[in-house]
Design a protein around this motif. Structure first.
Motif, PDB file in Angstrom:
ATOM      1  N   THR A  88      -9.418  -4.438  -4.009  1.00  0.00           N
ATOM      2  CA  THR A  88      -8.390  -3.453  -3.714  1.00  0.00           C
ATOM      3  C   THR A  88      -8.901  -2.090  -4.154  1.00  0.00           C
ATOM      4  O   THR A  88      -9.311  -1.916  -5.297  1.00  0.00           O
ATOM      5  N   LEU A  89      -8.887  -1.134  -3.221  1.00  0.00           N
ATOM      6  CA  LEU A  89      -9.331   0.230  -3.494  1.00  0.00           C
ATOM      7  C   LEU A  89      -8.111   1.140  -3.536  1.00  0.00           C
ATOM      8  O   LEU A  89      -7.223   1.030  -2.690  1.00  0.00           O
ATOM      9  N   ARG A  90      -8.086   2.055  -4.520  1.00  0.00           N
ATOM     10  CA  ARG A  90      -6.975   2.993  -4.665  1.00  0.00           C
ATOM     11  C   ARG A  90      -7.517   4.371  -5.012  1.00  0.00           C
ATOM     12  O   ARG A  90      -8.546   4.478  -5.682  1.00  0.00           O
ATOM     13  N   GLY A  91      -6.800   5.392  -4.609  1.00  0.00           N
ATOM     14  CA  GLY A  91      -7.198   6.737  -4.995  1.00  0.00           C
ATOM     15  C   GLY A  91      -6.317   7.780  -4.343  1.00  0.00           C
ATOM     16  O   GLY A  91      -5.429   7.470  -3.551  1.00  0.00           O
ATOM     17  N   THR A  92      -6.605   9.035  -4.703  1.00  0.00           N
ATOM     18  CA  THR A  92      -5.909  10.190  -4.158  1.00  0.00           C
ATOM     19  C   THR A  92      -6.956  11.136  -3.602  1.00  0.00           C
ATOM     20  O   THR A  92      -7.921  11.472  -4.307  1.00  0.00           O
ATOM     21  N   GLN A  93      -6.777  11.581  -2.362  1.00  0.00           N
ATOM     22  CA  GLN A  93      -7.782  12.448  -1.749  1.00  0.00           C
ATOM     23  C   GLN A  93      -7.621  13.879  -2.249  1.00  0.00           C
ATOM     24  O   GLN A  93      -6.701  14.592  -1.878  1.00  0.00           O
ATOM     25  N   GLU A  94      -8.577  14.304  -3.074  1.00  0.00           N
ATOM     26  CA  GLU A  94      -8.582  15.655  -3.624  1.00  0.00           C
ATOM     27  C   GLU A  94      -9.733  16.492  -3.065  1.00  0.00           C
ATOM     28  O   GLU A  94      -9.826  17.686  -3.334  1.00  0.00           O
ATOM     29  N   PRO A 102      -8.927  17.818   2.189  1.00  0.00           N
ATOM     30  CA  PRO A 102      -8.101  17.188   1.151  1.00  0.00           C
ATOM     31  C   PRO A 102      -6.618  17.180   1.531  1.00  0.00           C
ATOM     32  O   PRO A 102      -6.088  18.184   2.000  1.00  0.00           O
ATOM     33  N   THR A 103      -6.008  16.027   1.355  1.00  0.00           N
ATOM     34  CA  THR A 103      -4.595  15.867   1.716  1.00  0.00           C
ATOM     35  C   THR A 103      -3.696  15.730   0.498  1.00  0.00           C
ATOM     36  O   THR A 103      -2.487  15.903   0.604  1.00  0.00           O
ATOM     37  N   GLY A 104      -4.273  15.348  -0.643  1.00  0.00           N
ATOM     38  CA  GLY A 104      -3.462  15.079  -1.826  1.00  0.00           C
ATOM     39  C   GLY A 104      -2.714  13.761  -1.723  1.00  0.00           C
ATOM     40  O   GLY A 104      -1.922  13.416  -2.596  1.00  0.00           O
ATOM     41  N   ARG A 105      -2.991  13.002  -0.663  1.00  0.00           N
ATOM     42  CA  ARG A 105      -2.287  11.734  -0.439  1.00  0.00           C
ATOM     43  C   ARG A 105      -3.006  10.579  -1.132  1.00  0.00           C
ATOM     44  O   ARG A 105      -4.229  10.562  -1.230  1.00  0.00           O
ATOM     45  N   GLU A 106      -2.204   9.615  -1.561  1.00  0.00           N
ATOM     46  CA  GLU A 106      -2.733   8.404  -2.188  1.00  0.00           C
ATOM     47  C   GLU A 106      -2.988   7.340  -1.135  1.00  0.00           C
ATOM     48  O   GLU A 106      -2.365   7.347  -0.080  1.00  0.00           O
ATOM     49  N   PHE A 107      -3.900   6.428  -1.458  1.00  0.00           N
ATOM     50  CA  PHE A 107      -4.146   5.289  -0.580  1.00  0.00           C
ATOM     51  C   PHE A 107      -4.339   4.039  -1.413  1.00  0.00           C
ATOM     52  O   PHE A 107      -4.691   4.101  -2.588  1.00  0.00           O
ATOM     53  N   GLU A 108      -4.101   2.910  -0.781  1.00  0.00           N
ATOM     54  CA  GLU A 108      -4.407   1.591  -1.338  1.00  0.00           C
ATOM     55  C   GLU A 108      -4.769   0.697  -0.166  1.00  0.00           C
ATOM     56  O   GLU A 108      -3.936   0.472   0.718  1.00  0.00           O
ATOM     57  N   ILE A 109      -6.021   0.225  -0.155  1.00  0.00           N
ATOM     58  CA  ILE A 109      -6.503  -0.611   0.944  1.00  0.00           C
ATOM     59  C   ILE A 109      -7.305  -1.781   0.392  1.00  0.00           C
ATOM     60  O   ILE A 109      -7.692  -1.800  -0.782  1.00  0.00           O
ATOM     61  N   GLN A 110      -7.583  -2.732   1.276  1.00  0.00           N
ATOM     62  CA  GLN A 110      -8.441  -3.866   0.944  1.00  0.00           C
ATOM     63  C   GLN A 110      -9.849  -3.603   1.458  1.00  0.00           C
ATOM     64  O   GLN A 110     -10.026  -2.934   2.477  1.00  0.00           O
ATOM     65  N   ASN A 111     -10.820  -4.145   0.751  1.00  0.00           N
ATOM     66  CA  ASN A 111     -12.221  -4.031   1.141  1.00  0.00           C
ATOM     67  C   ASN A 111     -12.858  -5.403   0.960  1.00  0.00           C
ATOM     68  O   ASN A 111     -12.656  -6.045  -0.074  1.00  0.00           O
ATOM     69  N   MET A 112     -13.576  -5.854   1.960  1.00  0.00           N
ATOM     70  CA  MET A 112     -14.349  -7.090   1.867  1.00  0.00           C
ATOM     71  C   MET A 112     -15.803  -6.699   1.668  1.00  0.00           C
ATOM     72  O   MET A 112     -16.328  -5.875   2.424  1.00  0.00           O
ATOM     73  N   ASP A 130     -10.743  -1.410   4.951  1.00  0.00           N
ATOM     74  CA  ASP A 130      -9.709  -1.175   5.960  1.00  0.00           C
ATOM     75  C   ASP A 130      -9.681   0.323   6.263  1.00  0.00           C
ATOM     76  O   ASP A 130      -8.833   1.071   5.777  1.00  0.00           O
ATOM     77  N   ILE A 131     -10.648   0.774   7.063  1.00  0.00           N
ATOM     78  CA  ILE A 131     -10.788   2.195   7.387  1.00  0.00           C
ATOM     79  C   ILE A 131      -9.556   2.728   8.115  1.00  0.00           C
ATOM     80  O   ILE A 131      -9.086   3.822   7.836  1.00  0.00           O
ATOM     81  N   HIS A 132      -9.015   1.945   9.051  1.00  0.00           N
ATOM     82  CA  HIS A 132      -7.817   2.408   9.765  1.00  0.00           C
ATOM     83  C   HIS A 132      -6.669   2.608   8.780  1.00  0.00           C
ATOM     84  O   HIS A 132      -5.956   3.616   8.845  1.00  0.00           O
ATOM     85  N   GLY A 133      -6.487   1.670   7.872  1.00  0.00           N
ATOM     86  CA  GLY A 133      -5.438   1.808   6.866  1.00  0.00           C
ATOM     87  C   GLY A 133      -5.653   3.041   5.992  1.00  0.00           C
ATOM     88  O   GLY A 133      -4.705   3.755   5.661  1.00  0.00           O
ATOM     89  N   LEU A 134      -6.908   3.291   5.622  1.00  0.00           N
ATOM     90  CA  LEU A 134      -7.228   4.476   4.823  1.00  0.00           C
ATOM     91  C   LEU A 134      -6.874   5.747   5.593  1.00  0.00           C
ATOM     92  O   LEU A 134      -6.169   6.626   5.085  1.00  0.00           O
ATOM     93  N   GLN A 137      -3.112   6.206   5.896  1.00  0.00           N
ATOM     94  CA  GLN A 137      -2.479   6.633   4.650  1.00  0.00           C
ATOM     95  C   GLN A 137      -2.832   8.074   4.288  1.00  0.00           C
ATOM     96  O   GLN A 137      -2.040   8.767   3.645  1.00  0.00           O
ATOM     97  N   LEU A 138      -4.011   8.532   4.712  1.00  0.00           N
ATOM     98  CA  LEU A 138      -4.389   9.935   4.459  1.00  0.00           C
ATOM     99  C   LEU A 138      -3.753  10.879   5.483  1.00  0.00           C
ATOM    100  O   LEU A 138      -3.840  12.092   5.334  1.00  0.00           O
ATOM    101  N   GLY A 139      -3.155  10.317   6.540  1.00  0.00           N
ATOM    102  CA  GLY A 139      -2.514  11.129   7.565  1.00  0.00           C
ATOM    103  C   GLY A 139      -3.473  11.610   8.642  1.00  0.00           C
ATOM    104  O   GLY A 139      -3.126  12.476   9.437  1.00  0.00           O
ATOM    105  N   ALA A 140      -4.666  11.019   8.690  1.00  0.00           N
ATOM    106  CA  ALA A 140      -5.660  11.426   9.686  1.00  0.00           C
ATOM    107  C   ALA A 140      -5.416  10.790  11.050  1.00  0.00           C
ATOM    108  O   ALA A 140      -5.845  11.317  12.062  1.00  0.00           O
TER     109      ALA A 140
END
Length: 146
Positions: A88-94, A102-112, A130-134, A137-140
């Motif tokens: 599980t990957l988590r973070g905030t785009q700064e 930078p969006t200031g948005r948080e994300f949480e995705i799965q990575n295999m 999960d690039i699409h999920g990322l 969540q970033l609003g891209a």
């Protein structure tokens, strides 16, 4: 024989999980030289990286974009020279990431992640985040579901 095989698998798991837990989450980039083979290759949806210097540069760019990044190993299995992890990957785009300002948005995705160990070092990794999920969540990108 079974005990030796089990010990080998456990050691390979320990090596593989050092990347998400120690290098990425704890930001101990000096471990890159210790954990990866000099000519290691990382295969990712956004292209391949070859060699320790390129991998370290990738980590630096990613952590600059997501300074609070963390990776949690949820599942891990090893057989032979290969380790499979669900992380599980988590973070905030700064910072800028893949040309996304930078969006200031948080994300949480799965990575295999599949990791091949050779001589006690990581020789190759295959990443399937999960690039699409990322991006969603970033609003891209917009979700196809309302």
């Amino acid at each position: 024989m079974a005990t030796r095989t089990h010990a080998h698998a456990e050691e390979n798991k320990r090596i593989a999980r050092r990347v998400p837990e120690e290098i990425a989450t704890k930001r101990n980039l000096d471990l890159t030289d210790e954990v990866f083979a000099e000519d290691a290759v990382e295969h990712a949806p956004y292209g391949d990286s070859r060699g320790v210097a390129a991998l370290r540069a990738d980590f630096n760019r990613f952590l600059a974009a997501f300074p609070d990044f963390s990776a949690t190993v949820e599942d891990i299995v090893a057989e032979g020279d290969t380790v499979a992890m669900r992380v599980t990957l988590r973070g905030t785009q700064e910072g800028e990431f893949m040309e996304i300002e930078p969006t200031g948005r948080e994300f949480e995705i799965q990575n295999m992640v599949f990791t091949r160990i050779e001589g006690g070092k990581i020789a190759e990794r295959w990443l399937q985040p999960d690039i699409h999920g990322l991006f969603r969540q970033l609003g891209a990108v917009e979700s196809p579901v309302a």
